[in-house]
Write a protein that holds these residues in place. Sequence first.
Motif, PDB file in Angstrom:
ATOM      1  N   TYR A 183      45.112 -58.280   4.890  1.00 11.50           N
ATOM      2  CA  TYR A 183      44.913 -56.818   4.818  1.00 11.50           C
ATOM      3  C   TYR A 183      46.265 -56.100   4.895  1.00 11.50           C
ATOM      4  N   ALA A 184      47.136 -56.595   5.791  1.00 11.99           N
ATOM      5  CA  ALA A 184      48.433 -55.932   5.973  1.00 11.99           C
ATOM      6  C   ALA A 184      49.277 -56.024   4.698  1.00 11.99           C
ATOM      7  N   SER A 185      49.269 -57.193   4.041  1.00 10.74           N
ATOM      8  CA  SER A 185      50.134 -57.348   2.864  1.00 10.74           C
ATOM      9  C   SER A 185      49.613 -56.561   1.667  1.00 10.74           C
ATOM     10  N   ARG A 186      48.336 -56.135   1.720  1.00  6.92           N
ATOM     11  CA  ARG A 186      47.765 -55.360   0.605  1.00  6.92           C
ATOM     12  C   ARG A 186      47.662 -53.867   0.927  1.00  6.92           C
ATOM     13  N   ALA A 187      48.078 -53.496   2.125  1.00  2.00           N
ATOM     14  CA  ALA A 187      47.906 -52.105   2.562  1.00  2.00           C
ATOM     15  C   ALA A 187      48.661 -51.148   1.648  1.00  2.00           C
ATOM     16  N   GLY A 188      49.789 -51.590   1.105  1.00  2.00           N
ATOM     17  CA  GLY A 188      50.624 -50.725   0.277  1.00  2.00           C
ATOM     18  C   GLY A 188      49.965 -50.314  -1.028  1.00  2.00           C
ATOM     19  N   PHE A 189      48.906 -51.023  -1.435  1.00  2.00           N
ATOM     20  CA  PHE A 189      48.255 -50.684  -2.706  1.00  2.00           C
ATOM     21  C   PHE A 189      47.412 -49.411  -2.597  1.00  2.00           C
ATOM     22  N   ASP A 190      47.150 -48.994  -1.360  1.00  2.00           N
ATOM     23  CA  ASP A 190      46.392 -47.759  -1.164  1.00  2.00           C
ATOM     24  C   ASP A 190      45.047 -47.806  -1.891  1.00  2.00           C
ATOM     25  N   ALA A 191      44.414 -48.966  -1.858  1.00  2.00           N
ATOM     26  CA  ALA A 191      43.125 -49.142  -2.538  1.00  2.00           C
ATOM     27  C   ALA A 191      41.986 -48.750  -1.601  1.00  2.00           C
ATOM     28  N   PRO A 192      40.838 -48.336  -2.152  1.00  2.00           N
ATOM     29  CA  PRO A 192      39.705 -48.034  -1.281  1.00  2.00           C
ATOM     30  C   PRO A 192      39.240 -49.270  -0.514  1.00  2.00           C
ATOM     31  N   LYS A 193      38.543 -49.047   0.609  1.00  2.00           N
ATOM     32  CA  LYS A 193      38.182 -50.147   1.500  1.00  2.00           C
ATOM     33  C   LYS A 193      37.360 -51.229   0.788  1.00  2.00           C
ATOM     34  N   PHE A 194      36.376 -50.815  -0.029  1.00  2.00           N
ATOM     35  CA  PHE A 194      35.525 -51.833  -0.663  1.00  2.00           C
ATOM     36  C   PHE A 194      36.357 -52.759  -1.534  1.00  2.00           C
ATOM     37  N   GLU A 195      37.406 -52.192  -2.135  1.00  2.00           N
ATOM     38  CA  GLU A 195      38.233 -52.992  -3.041  1.00  2.00           C
ATOM     39  C   GLU A 195      39.133 -53.953  -2.257  1.00  2.00           C
ATOM     40  N   LEU A 196      39.727 -53.420  -1.172  1.00  2.00           N
ATOM     41  CA  LEU A 196      40.544 -54.286  -0.305  1.00  2.00           C
ATOM     42  C   LEU A 196      39.705 -55.425   0.246  1.00  2.00           C
ATOM     43  N   ASP A 197      38.478 -55.076   0.693  1.00  2.00           N
ATOM     44  CA  ASP A 197      37.579 -56.107   1.230  1.00  2.00           C
ATOM     45  C   ASP A 197      37.320 -57.186   0.178  1.00  2.00           C
ATOM     46  N   GLY A 198      37.076 -56.734  -1.064  1.00  2.00           N
ATOM     47  CA  GLY A 198      36.804 -57.694  -2.138  1.00  2.00           C
ATOM     48  C   GLY A 198      37.990 -58.603  -2.397  1.00  2.00           C
ATOM     49  N   TRP A 199      39.191 -58.007  -2.457  1.00  2.00           N
ATOM     50  CA  TRP A 199      40.389 -58.818  -2.721  1.00  2.00           C
ATOM     51  C   TRP A 199      40.564 -59.868  -1.624  1.00  2.00           C
ATOM     52  N   VAL A 200      40.505 -59.402  -0.364  1.00  2.00           N
ATOM     53  CA  VAL A 200      40.770 -60.320   0.761  1.00  2.00           C
ATOM     54  C   VAL A 200      39.671 -61.382   0.847  1.00  2.00           C
ATOM     55  N   THR A 201      38.416 -60.955   0.686  1.00  2.00           N
ATOM     56  CA  THR A 201      37.326 -61.923   0.868  1.00  2.00           C
ATOM     57  C   THR A 201      37.159 -62.851  -0.332  1.00  2.00           C
ATOM     58  N   SER A 202      37.818 -62.535  -1.464  1.00  2.00           N
ATOM     59  CA  SER A 202      37.776 -63.516  -2.551  1.00  2.00           C
ATOM     60  C   SER A 202      38.495 -64.790  -2.088  1.00  2.00           C
ATOM     61  N   TYR A 203      39.528 -64.624  -1.274  1.00  2.00           N
ATOM     62  CA  TYR A 203      40.212 -65.791  -0.686  1.00  2.00           C
ATOM     63  C   TYR A 203      39.413 -66.352   0.490  1.00  2.00           C
ATOM     64  N   ALA A 204      38.944 -65.446   1.345  1.00  2.00           N
ATOM     65  CA  ALA A 204      38.220 -65.906   2.540  1.00  2.00           C
ATOM     66  C   ALA A 204      36.938 -66.638   2.136  1.00  2.00           C
ATOM     67  N   GLY A 205      36.330 -66.216   1.039  1.00  2.00           N
ATOM     68  CA  GLY A 205      35.136 -66.902   0.541  1.00  2.00           C
ATOM     69  C   GLY A 205      35.460 -68.328   0.102  1.00  2.00           C
ATOM     70  N   ILE A 206      36.648 -68.499  -0.469  1.00  2.00           N
ATOM     71  CA  ILE A 206      37.086 -69.858  -0.842  1.00  2.00           C
ATOM     72  C   ILE A 206      37.252 -70.687   0.424  1.00  2.00           C
ATOM     73  N   ALA A 207      37.917 -70.104   1.444  1.00  2.00           N
ATOM     74  CA  ALA A 207      38.103 -70.833   2.709  1.00  2.00           C
ATOM     75  C   ALA A 207      36.761 -71.212   3.315  1.00  2.00           C
ATOM     76  N   ALA A 208      35.768 -70.351   3.153  1.00  2.00           N
ATOM     77  CA  ALA A 208      34.444 -70.594   3.750  1.00  2.00           C
ATOM     78  C   ALA A 208      33.608 -71.582   2.930  1.00  2.00           C
ATOM     79  N   GLY A 209      34.130 -72.009   1.800  1.00  2.00           N
ATOM     80  CA  GLY A 209      33.419 -73.015   0.993  1.00  2.00           C
ATOM     81  C   GLY A 209      32.456 -72.423  -0.023  1.00  2.00           C
ATOM     82  N   GLU A 210      32.438 -71.095  -0.157  1.00  2.00           N
ATOM     83  CA  GLU A 210      31.456 -70.477  -1.059  1.00  2.00           C
ATOM     84  C   GLU A 210      31.730 -70.748  -2.537  1.00  2.00           C
ATOM     85  N   PHE A 211      32.987 -71.081  -2.870  1.00  2.00           N
ATOM     86  CA  PHE A 211      33.337 -71.281  -4.284  1.00  2.00           C
ATOM     87  C   PHE A 211      33.417 -72.780  -4.625  1.00  2.00           C
TER      88      PHE A 211
END
Length: 279
Positions: free
Chosen positions: A225-253
């Motif tokens: 979240y901190a490294s993407r804060a500079g993009f000034d993106a809306p929360k839903f979008e930041l959540d999507g970007w970060v959780t696309s990786y976290a979803g991989i870590a969780a085995g969803e992909f």
Amino acid sequence: MPQPRIGITGATGGIGGRVARQLAERGVPLRLIVRDPARAPKLPDAEIAVASYADREAMIAATTGIGTLFLVSGFEAADRLAQHKAAIDSFVGAGGERVVYTSFVNCRPDAVFTFAHDHYYTEQYMTVRGLAFAALRNNFYADMVPRLPVDGAIRGPAGNGRFAPVARDDVADVAAALLIDPAAPTGAFDVTGPELLTMADAAALLGEATGRPVAYVKETIEEAYASRAGFDAPKFELDGWVTSYAGIAAGEFAVLSDTVERFAGHPPMSLRAFLARLG
Ligand SMILES: NC(=O)c1ccc[n+]([C@@H]2O[C@H](COP(=O)([O-])OP(=O)(O)OC[C@H]3O[C@@H](n4cnc5c(N)ncnc54)[C@H](OP(=O)(O)O)[C@@H]3O)[C@@H](O)[C@H]2O)c1
């Protein structure tokens, strides 16, 4: 009997455009449902209808006389689910029967990857509205991998989780095969590449293909979240970007399937082969 006309949404985009071109090459009459007619592909026997998913009247007019619709999931937006529901309502209202929809692997209401939630509820809604549908539960597009590095590194909280990147060309081949066959099966189909890779593997393959080394830097969720804060993106979008990786870590992909081979009749492209084609 003349071949029924198939409706294609997203025809100005990557997947919809590929599907439209393939079906046109096979002589299928089409109706391209687009927001900007100037960007619609020029294809034989392809009518153009202008509609946005949320525009009820335009969507009903655009889908009247269409039995089978390729419904491309919209851009990620806070109201994307409402847009999809509106499009589905319009299609049903116009008398439509069958949909092929671009969904996402392991779409569940509690998926770590937040963008997957809309896909779950869209699939549910098509069931509620009585549509016959095939949901293409796509893995991460291989096409996205070259866009991941920033300053020579892919940074994200994917840990050592694995994913099966699938080329949009292969997704389009599956969609075209299902759309063209009125007796094609309905249900949910995982659409994946041929191999499970970690983000470190993907970075190495990207480096190999481009001749410029690419690192994979594991982040924690907080660091992401901190490294993407500079993009000034809306929360839903930041959540999507970060959780696309976290979803991989969780085995969803970490899903492999034979869907490309089964419907398109050829094996899915590996990430190495996909990247080699980029030259
Ligand atoms: N699996 C993955 O890794 C992954 C990655 C990214 C996206 N996706 C999802 O997959 C979908 C298809 O991928 P793609 O590469 O074909 O995307 P794309 O090239 O961005 O094309 C999306 C298409 O959908 C149309 N569209 C979007 N919102 C719409 C709306 N509200 N009403 C009418 N048309 C709308 C766009 O129209 P305009 O040209 O008028 O904007 C465009 O033609 C994306 O839209 C997204 O939902 C998946």
